[in-house]
Motif scaffolding. Structure first.
Motif, PDB file in Angstrom:
ATOM      1  N   MET A   1       0.835  -1.192   0.000  1.00 38.28           N
ATOM      2  CA  MET A   1       0.000   0.000   0.000  1.00 38.28           C
ATOM      3  C   MET A   1       0.873   1.246   0.000  1.00 38.28           C
ATOM      4  O   MET A   1       1.980   1.234   0.500  1.00 38.28           O
ATOM      5  N   SER A   2       0.330   2.309  -0.530  1.00 40.29           N
ATOM      6  CA  SER A   2       1.084   3.555  -0.567  1.00 40.29           C
ATOM      7  C   SER A   2       0.560   4.518   0.499  1.00 40.29           C
ATOM      8  O   SER A   2      -0.544   4.386   1.002  1.00 40.29           O
ATOM      9  N   THR A   3       1.381   5.500   0.820  1.00 40.35           N
ATOM     10  CA  THR A   3       1.020   6.481   1.839  1.00 40.35           C
ATOM     11  C   THR A   3      -0.010   7.452   1.279  1.00 40.35           C
ATOM     12  O   THR A   3       0.201   8.072   0.250  1.00 40.35           O
ATOM     13  N   LEU A   4      -1.129   7.566   1.970  1.00 43.95           N
ATOM     14  CA  LEU A   4      -2.196   8.474   1.569  1.00 43.95           C
ATOM     15  C   LEU A   4      -1.979   9.853   2.183  1.00 43.95           C
ATOM     16  O   LEU A   4      -2.018  10.863   1.498  1.00 43.95           O
ATOM     17  N   LEU A   5      -1.715   9.889   3.488  1.00 38.99           N
ATOM     18  CA  LEU A   5      -1.528  11.150   4.205  1.00 38.99           C
ATOM     19  C   LEU A   5      -0.271  11.049   5.043  1.00 38.99           C
ATOM     20  O   LEU A   5      -0.089  10.091   5.794  1.00 38.99           O
ATOM     21  N   SER A   6       0.599  12.038   4.904  1.00 42.42           N
ATOM     22  CA  SER A   6       1.844  12.078   5.662  1.00 42.42           C
ATOM     23  C   SER A   6       1.963  13.442   6.344  1.00 42.42           C
ATOM     24  O   SER A   6       1.823  14.480   5.692  1.00 42.42           O
ATOM     25  N   ILE A   7       2.203  13.427   7.641  1.00 42.89           N
ATOM     26  CA  ILE A   7       2.397  14.654   8.409  1.00 42.89           C
ATOM     27  C   ILE A   7       3.749  14.555   9.086  1.00 42.89           C
ATOM     28  O   ILE A   7       4.042  13.556   9.748  1.00 42.89           O
ATOM     29  N   GLU A   8       4.577  15.594   8.913  1.00 48.34           N
ATOM     30  CA  GLU A   8       5.931  15.577   9.452  1.00 48.34           C
ATOM     31  C   GLU A   8       6.175  16.811  10.303  1.00 48.34           C
ATOM     32  O   GLU A   8       6.103  17.941   9.820  1.00 48.34           O
ATOM     33  N   LYS A  64      -1.072  12.096  -0.726  1.00 48.66           N
ATOM     34  CA  LYS A  64      -0.555  11.318  -1.862  1.00 48.66           C
ATOM     35  C   LYS A  64       0.745  11.909  -2.394  1.00 48.66           C
ATOM     36  O   LYS A  64       0.964  12.025  -3.584  1.00 48.66           O
ATOM     37  N   GLY A  65       1.612  12.350  -1.477  1.00 45.59           N
ATOM     38  CA  GLY A  65       2.925  12.873  -1.821  1.00 45.59           C
ATOM     39  C   GLY A  65       2.969  14.337  -2.205  1.00 45.59           C
ATOM     40  O   GLY A  65       4.033  14.900  -2.405  1.00 45.59           O
ATOM     41  N   GLU A  66       1.824  14.996  -2.308  1.00 42.51           N
ATOM     42  CA  GLU A  66       1.772  16.395  -2.726  1.00 42.51           C
ATOM     43  C   GLU A  66       1.578  17.310  -1.511  1.00 42.51           C
ATOM     44  O   GLU A  66       0.651  17.106  -0.720  1.00 42.51           O
ATOM     45  N   ASP A  67       2.446  18.291  -1.381  1.00 46.54           N
ATOM     46  CA  ASP A  67       2.399  19.236  -0.267  1.00 46.54           C
ATOM     47  C   ASP A  67       1.113  20.054  -0.333  1.00 46.54           C
ATOM     48  O   ASP A  67       0.816  20.676  -1.353  1.00 46.54           O
TER      49      ASP A  67
END
Length: 73
Positions: A1-8, A64-67
């Protein structure tokens, strides 16, 4: 599966008071997620930051990888 939402390292402040301090998480496609915490823990602020309803002091939110910082609410 790919990362849908990423918070850093998300930081959100209301004036001088930091409501979120360095929050990070990754949500994969298909994940079921719950945000739990005591009153005043920052649950609503986290959701408002993801939705771009409150300004972000620091950190990155990617869908989906977009800021998302370049998009309005």
């Amino acid at each position: 599966m790919s990362t849908l939402l990423s918070i850093e390292n998300l930081v959100v402040a209301y004036g001088a008071v930091e409501a979120l301090k360095g929050v990070s998480l990754d949500i994969q496609e298909g994940d079921v997620v719950a945000v739990l915490g005591a009153n005043g823990a920052g649950k609503t602020t986290l959701l408002k930051a993801i939705s771009r309803l409150v300004p972000i002091k620091d950190g990155v939110i990617k869908l989906k990888g977009e800021d998302l910082s370049k998009y309005p609410a």
